[in-house]
Design a protein around this motif. Structure first.
Motif, mmCIF file in Angstrom:
data_model
loop_
_atom_site.group_PDB
_atom_site.id
_atom_site.type_symbol
_atom_site.label_atom_id
_atom_site.label_comp_id
_atom_site.label_asym_id
_atom_site.label_seq_id
_atom_site.Cartn_x
_atom_site.Cartn_y
_atom_site.Cartn_z
ATOM 1 N N PRO A 140 79.374 14.817 -2.842
ATOM 2 C CA PRO A 140 78.516 15.668 -2.190
ATOM 3 C C PRO A 140 78.378 16.837 -3.037
ATOM 4 C CG PRO A 140 79.835 14.462 -0.665
ATOM 5 C CD PRO A 140 80.525 14.173 -1.999
ATOM 6 N N ARG A 141 79.703 17.480 -3.689
ATOM 7 C CA ARG A 141 79.750 18.564 -4.324
ATOM 8 C C ARG A 141 79.067 18.736 -5.553
ATOM 9 N NH1 ARG A 141 83.580 16.808 -1.644
ATOM 10 N NH2 ARG A 141 84.683 18.060 -0.272
ATOM 11 N N LYS A 142 78.839 17.705 -6.225
ATOM 12 C CA LYS A 142 78.033 17.622 -7.508
ATOM 13 C C LYS A 142 76.461 17.587 -7.189
ATOM 14 C CE LYS A 142 81.635 15.500 -10.216
ATOM 15 N NZ LYS A 142 81.986 14.222 -11.244
ATOM 16 N N ASN A 143 76.042 17.163 -6.055
ATOM 17 C CA ASN A 143 74.792 17.039 -5.673
ATOM 18 C C ASN A 143 74.571 17.025 -4.048
ATOM 19 O OD1 ASN A 143 71.899 16.174 -5.337
ATOM 20 N ND2 ASN A 143 71.956 14.517 -6.833
ATOM 21 N N VAL A 144 74.613 18.270 -3.547
ATOM 22 C CA VAL A 144 74.482 18.464 -2.216
ATOM 23 C C VAL A 144 73.281 17.988 -1.540
ATOM 24 C CG1 VAL A 144 74.611 20.379 -0.220
ATOM 25 C CG2 VAL A 144 76.141 20.450 -2.349
ATOM 26 N N ARG A 145 72.127 18.473 -2.435
ATOM 27 C CA ARG A 145 70.818 18.039 -1.744
ATOM 28 C C ARG A 145 70.831 16.524 -1.424
ATOM 29 N NH1 ARG A 145 66.559 21.094 -1.071
ATOM 30 N NH2 ARG A 145 68.224 22.523 -0.560
ATOM 31 N N ALA A 146 71.059 15.581 -2.605
ATOM 32 C CA ALA A 146 71.006 14.301 -2.386
ATOM 33 C C ALA A 146 71.753 13.811 -0.977
ATOM 34 C CB ALA A 146 71.375 13.504 -3.548
ATOM 35 N N GLY A 172 70.451 11.935 2.655
ATOM 36 C CA GLY A 172 71.057 10.844 2.935
ATOM 37 C C GLY A 172 71.623 10.939 4.403
ATOM 38 N N ASP A 173 72.349 12.230 4.734
ATOM 39 C CA ASP A 173 72.971 12.289 5.898
ATOM 40 C C ASP A 173 71.995 12.740 7.075
ATOM 41 O OD1 ASP A 173 75.700 12.124 6.834
ATOM 42 O OD2 ASP A 173 75.820 14.364 7.170
ATOM 43 N N LEU A 174 70.916 13.200 6.820
ATOM 44 C CA LEU A 174 70.255 14.031 8.037
ATOM 45 C C LEU A 174 68.813 13.259 7.913
ATOM 46 C CD1 LEU A 174 70.729 17.607 7.120
ATOM 47 C CD2 LEU A 174 72.090 16.244 8.809
ATOM 48 N N LYS A 175 68.168 12.864 7.116
ATOM 49 C CA LYS A 175 66.972 12.186 7.078
ATOM 50 C C LYS A 175 66.756 10.708 7.562
ATOM 51 C CE LYS A 175 64.472 14.915 3.721
ATOM 52 N NZ LYS A 175 63.760 15.058 2.229
ATOM 53 N N PRO A 176 66.259 10.485 8.888
ATOM 54 C CA PRO A 176 65.993 9.106 9.306
ATOM 55 C C PRO A 176 64.990 8.428 8.546
ATOM 56 C CG PRO A 176 65.072 10.445 10.795
ATOM 57 C CD PRO A 176 65.554 11.409 9.667
ATOM 58 N N ILE A 177 65.235 8.137 7.489
ATOM 59 C CA ILE A 177 64.007 7.431 6.526
ATOM 60 C C ILE A 177 63.506 6.247 7.103
ATOM 61 C CG2 ILE A 177 63.441 6.731 4.103
ATOM 62 C CD1 ILE A 177 65.634 8.809 3.166
ATOM 63 N N ARG A 178 64.465 5.323 7.387
ATOM 64 C CA ARG A 178 64.014 3.931 7.771
ATOM 65 C C ARG A 178 63.268 4.108 9.177
ATOM 66 N NH1 ARG A 178 65.731 -0.500 5.818
ATOM 67 N NH2 ARG A 178 65.974 -1.649 7.763
ATOM 68 N N LEU A 179 63.533 5.074 10.040
ATOM 69 C CA LEU A 179 62.657 5.328 11.268
ATOM 70 C C LEU A 179 61.358 5.955 11.042
ATOM 71 C CD1 LEU A 179 65.713 6.195 13.796
ATOM 72 C CD2 LEU A 179 64.344 3.978 13.725
ATOM 73 N N ASN A 180 61.498 6.737 10.109
ATOM 74 C CA ASN A 180 60.115 7.439 9.687
ATOM 75 C C ASN A 180 59.084 6.432 9.269
ATOM 76 O OD1 ASN A 180 62.042 10.382 8.749
ATOM 77 N ND2 ASN A 180 60.703 9.934 10.759
ATOM 78 N N LYS A 181 59.485 5.478 8.605
ATOM 79 C CA LYS A 181 58.402 4.387 8.132
ATOM 80 C C LYS A 181 57.575 3.765 9.173
ATOM 81 C CE LYS A 181 60.933 3.191 3.959
ATOM 82 N NZ LYS A 181 61.586 2.182 3.155
ATOM 83 N N ILE A 182 58.011 3.716 10.433
ATOM 84 C CA ILE A 182 57.612 3.095 11.626
ATOM 85 C C ILE A 182 57.448 4.078 12.660
ATOM 86 C CG2 ILE A 182 58.361 0.783 11.138
ATOM 87 C CD1 ILE A 182 60.419 1.334 13.033
#
Length: 323
Positions: A39-45, A49-59
């Motif tokens: 996480p320290r090398k890529n905080v945004r990524a 992954g830790d905050l966005k409900p990507i799979r739920l947003n698809k439906i």
């Protein structure tokens, strides 16, 4: 990344922030695709992954089939419903329930830091909406002292945040929410608890786009053992067998009586029931064998493809290092 919104500010006041940036500890690693990253090398990524409900947003447009547009129940109500709290770090699984289990994501401590919001979250509107919605969901769960006690015992809330501090933070957060109209929360948090079985049906029926993986695994796959799979999906067959057994036994008893022994219509009916029972058993066995064969080859081919993908990635990495 969505267009930056310069008007975004942390959704709570600095005075009521339970954490400062100096006390924030991120995990040493997170999973990104098939690899572990820092996480320290890529905080945004990590945050996406830790905050966005990507799979739920698809439906999103179908979530009304899996839950009601209202806040989740308090934690003490979850206990009253005999639900066991299972910790998950996936935002997609947060507040998803099945039978007597509900999955809840422990509150990320960095969301309690005013400075962290300013530095890492407020410059990305999509990330802000997901973080804000997730943070609000904990105010649904923790309102009474009994809820706070349950949250501490279950590991949902840091043990050093007492009820008074949490109460002040929650009041501040909910007051800010009344004035934050320009940037609403993520659409997933328009709903509270979501039923896992219905999410699985939505994914298998193609609500998120059709694929063999969605058809087999649904929203979240549980045990991949064949006995467990058939027990979950073909348990109803046993009940049908029981009904057929009782029906055939009743027919046999009736045929042994003088009234029905020479009744041609009843004998035709009995013959039809027997043939139907045999046809059902044969069809069930064939379907189970076909499903088992499909699942076997699906998992075998998926494993081979995954191994080839990993091998190709390692070859590319070795090639870059050689250059």
């Amino acid at each position: 990344m969505e267009k930056l919104n310069p008007c975004l500010v942390p959704p709570f006041s600095k005075a009521n922030a339970p954490r400062s940036s100096t006390h924030i500890l991120l995990p040493h690693a997170f999973r990104r695709d098939s690899e572990l990253s820092s996480p320290r090398k890529n905080v945004r990524a990590f945050l996406e992954g830790d905050l966005k409900p990507i799979r739920l947003n698809k439906i999103n447009q179908h979530l009304w089939l899996a839950g009601l547009p209202r806040p989740a129940r308090f934690l003490h109500r979850q206990h009253l419903l005999a639900r066991t709290i299972i910790l998950t770090e996936s935002p997609d699984e947060h507040l998803v329930w099945h039978d007597t289990v509900i999955w809840i994501k422990p509150i990320p401590e960095y969301l309690l830091s005013f400075e962290f919001w300013e530095r890492e979250i407020c410059d990305d509107e999509a990330l802000y909406r997901s973080a804000y919605g997730l943070l609000l969901s904990y105010t649904w769960l923790i309102s009474y002292k009994s809820d706070h006690r349950i949250a501490i015992d279950a590991g949902l809330l840091p043990a050093d945040i007492d009820f008074a501090a949490w109460n002040a933070f929650a009041i501040d957060l909910n007051m800010q929410n009344q004035f934050t109209i320009s940037c609403p929360i993520n659409e997933r948090y328009e709903y509270g608890e979501l039923r896992l079985s219905r999410l699985n049906h939505l994914y298998r029926l193609g609500a998120a786009g059709f694929s063999l993986w969605n058809l087999v695994s649904g929203f979240t796959s549980k045990s991949t053992r064949f006995p467990d799979f058939f027990r979950r999906n073909f348990g109803w067959v046993l009940a049908v067998f029981v009904y057929f057994t009782v029906l055939l036994s009743a027919v046999q008893v009736a045929l042994a009586t003088e009234k029905f022994a020479n009744d041609g219509d009843f004998q035709s009916f009995s013959c039809g029931i027997a043939v139907l029972s045999l046809a059902f058993i044969l069809a069930t066995v064939v379907i189970i064998l076909l499903v088992w064969s499909f699942l076997f080859w699906f998992h075998l081919i998926s494993t081979i493809r995954y191994l080839k993908k990993i091998k190709a990635q390692k070859t590319v990495i070795i090639g870059h290092k050689a250059v």
